[in-house]
Design a protein around this motif. Sequence first.
Motif, PDB file in Angstrom:
ATOM      1  N   LYS A 179       0.820  -1.225   0.000  1.00 20.11           N
ATOM      2  CA  LYS A 179       0.000   0.000   0.000  1.00 20.11           C
ATOM      3  C   LYS A 179       0.848   1.267   0.000  1.00 20.11           C
ATOM      4  O   LYS A 179       0.355   2.367  -0.260  1.00 20.11           O
ATOM      5  N   GLU A 180       2.146   1.134   0.308  1.00 21.36           N
ATOM      6  CA  GLU A 180       3.029   2.310   0.294  1.00 21.36           C
ATOM      7  C   GLU A 180       3.575   2.625  -1.098  1.00 21.36           C
ATOM      8  O   GLU A 180       4.091   3.716  -1.336  1.00 21.36           O
ATOM      9  N   ILE A 181       3.506   1.652  -2.010  1.00 19.22           N
ATOM     10  CA  ILE A 181       4.048   1.875  -3.362  1.00 19.22           C
ATOM     11  C   ILE A 181       3.068   2.738  -4.163  1.00 19.22           C
ATOM     12  O   ILE A 181       1.877   2.430  -4.245  1.00 19.22           O
ATOM     13  N   LYS A 182       3.599   3.828  -4.742  1.00 16.50           N
ATOM     14  CA  LYS A 182       2.706   4.816  -5.372  1.00 16.50           C
ATOM     15  C   LYS A 182       2.356   4.491  -6.819  1.00 16.50           C
ATOM     16  O   LYS A 182       1.459   5.108  -7.385  1.00 16.50           O
ATOM     17  N   GLY A 183       3.132   3.584  -7.436  1.00 16.15           N
ATOM     18  CA  GLY A 183       2.863   3.262  -8.831  1.00 16.15           C
ATOM     19  C   GLY A 183       4.160   3.124  -9.600  1.00 16.15           C
ATOM     20  O   GLY A 183       5.233   3.022  -9.005  1.00 16.15           O
ATOM     21  N   LYS A 185       6.877   4.501 -12.556  1.00 16.47           N
ATOM     22  CA  LYS A 185       7.321   5.747 -13.178  1.00 16.47           C
ATOM     23  C   LYS A 185       8.396   5.441 -14.218  1.00 16.47           C
ATOM     24  O   LYS A 185       9.378   4.754 -13.915  1.00 16.47           O
ATOM     25  N   ASN A 232      10.988   8.141  -3.734  1.00 15.51           N
ATOM     26  CA  ASN A 232       9.671   8.720  -3.531  1.00 15.51           C
ATOM     27  C   ASN A 232       8.546   7.683  -3.652  1.00 15.51           C
ATOM     28  O   ASN A 232       7.390   8.034  -3.870  1.00 15.51           O
ATOM     29  N   GLY A 233       8.911   6.414  -3.532  1.00 16.25           N
ATOM     30  CA  GLY A 233       7.890   5.388  -3.414  1.00 16.25           C
ATOM     31  C   GLY A 233       7.382   4.802  -4.720  1.00 16.25           C
ATOM     32  O   GLY A 233       6.373   4.099  -4.736  1.00 16.25           O
ATOM     33  N   TYR A 234       8.096   5.071  -5.832  1.00 17.21           N
ATOM     34  CA  TYR A 234       7.661   4.525  -7.121  1.00 17.21           C
ATOM     35  C   TYR A 234       8.529   3.347  -7.560  1.00 17.21           C
ATOM     36  O   TYR A 234       9.700   3.246  -7.180  1.00 17.21           O
TER      37      TYR A 234
ATOM     38  N   ASN B 259       0.261   2.452 -15.260  1.00 14.45           N
ATOM     39  CA  ASN B 259      -0.444   2.464 -13.979  1.00 14.45           C
ATOM     40  C   ASN B 259      -1.947   2.218 -14.105  1.00 14.45           C
ATOM     41  O   ASN B 259      -2.649   2.217 -13.095  1.00 14.45           O
TER      42      ASN B 259
END
Lengths: 260, 260
Positions: A179-183, A185, A232-234, B259
């Motif tokens: 759930k912390e992974i933003k997607g 890039k 930054n979580g990507y 995404n």
Amino acid sequence: MANKKPLILVTNDDGITAPGIRALISVMKDIGNVVVVAPDSPQSAMGHAITINDTLYCDPVKMTEDADHKEYSCSGTPADCVKLATQEILHRKPDLCVSGVNHGSNSSINVIYSGTMSAAVEAGVEGIPAIGFSLLDYSLEADFEPCKKYIKAITEHVLDKGLPKGVVLNVNLPKLKEKEIKGIKVCRQAKAHWVEDFDKRKSPQGRDYYWLTGEFINEDKGEDTDEWALSNGYVSVVPVQFDLTAHHFIQDLNSWELND
Amino acid sequence: MANKKPLILVTNDDGITAPGIRALISVMKDIGNVVVVAPDSPQSAMGHAITINDTLYCDPVKMTEDADHKEYSCSGTPADCVKLATQEILHRKPDLCVSGVNHGSNSSINVIYSGTMSAAVEAGVEGIPAIGFSLLDYSLEADFEPCKKYIKAITEHVLDKGLPKGVVLNVNLPKLKEKEIKGIKVCRQAKAHWVEDFDKRKSPQGRDYYWLTGEFINEDKGEDTDEWALSNGYVSVVPVQFDLTAHHFIQDLNSWELND
């Protein structure tokens, strides 16, 4: 792809017994027919080494009782594994080669030292769409579960759309909970380097020797880089080419008049 | 450069006893102060391997009685040699790193397998101007004399003008007599690959093993390539970069909407 499952070659550089390749195999088995040809021992930081002054072994192995796919354990480097697979093991050119999941980062300048990426590049040179996957966690107990949906999505896109000639993908995954992974890039390789700090010791016989250690220095503040994305979580995806020509410098170099 | 001789680090991948590095040292001694840090054994086709899971030795050696420069023999790869030299051996950053002269070609796709070029790239990553030199002759009896004036000219140009950040030079020299060489040509890396042909044998114990052999396939008819230059009697100079990002594919990759 509707009525024919793609043939997927799986390899890595941490060796055929590493948890990372098990995670990758489990994702690929949902997508296609899998054949594994991987090193029999860890080959990290082997760069694009190939074995020309030694013999190569490549033996079928059964890693689990119930496995319904073929696996081969190879005495060579990741690039050797791809060469052996395509020439000696597989009966047709695979539709895809995936390498990893590496235990540790292959972002930015690490790509040039990476055995994981050398396998993907080798496949690319042979005209096979290829992806290297790496998780930013060196631990043998690394949790690959959060990565799986991203690995699947990227792989399915590559199988669907293909990759241009001369390009493979370098995918790095942050060490985060799902759930912390933003997607995902798309990025460029950050400009970075290692500052070595050799640990100098003396052998019991009194001879100096060294261990290579170092600190990673990211000189690149760009928000379009893999380093930025990862911190930054990507999940970072860098398209990688193996035409190394610095085309932007050719005109200048011609102006040097090297023949005068 | 008029009143201060440049500090030149010399390395290779064929090992410190190879004739090629002797030829390179002799040219560099006319130009600057030379320090040699080279592998103690052949490291061909090692790509950009570095040694992280083993110890490294690096011992001073005297190769000739009358040598007035320092040489070190290192148990590691060409990239290890550069790292050890800059961190542990040299008291200041060298003005130049040269690698070679390799016994055999490092043109076109061979650049990615090349230990010679990995040393040059490693130096480049560390911000040191660097050149890899290779002669298209695998023989231990190769004649390096015709190469020397070209090696000198290219080296002096690099010391004079510098190289942009992120760029090193890959120089290949044809196996020709001095009067047959037509001059120096700035080129791009030809698109080429190897088609492997594994030589499968049985060990005395009955186990299958392989030797890697192959045929070089040049797919590139361009007259601006290193392959064209070399087969037409020129010394080829390709500027090489280690930002591997395939920038031309980033826009397309973004359109994939990974995404969604």
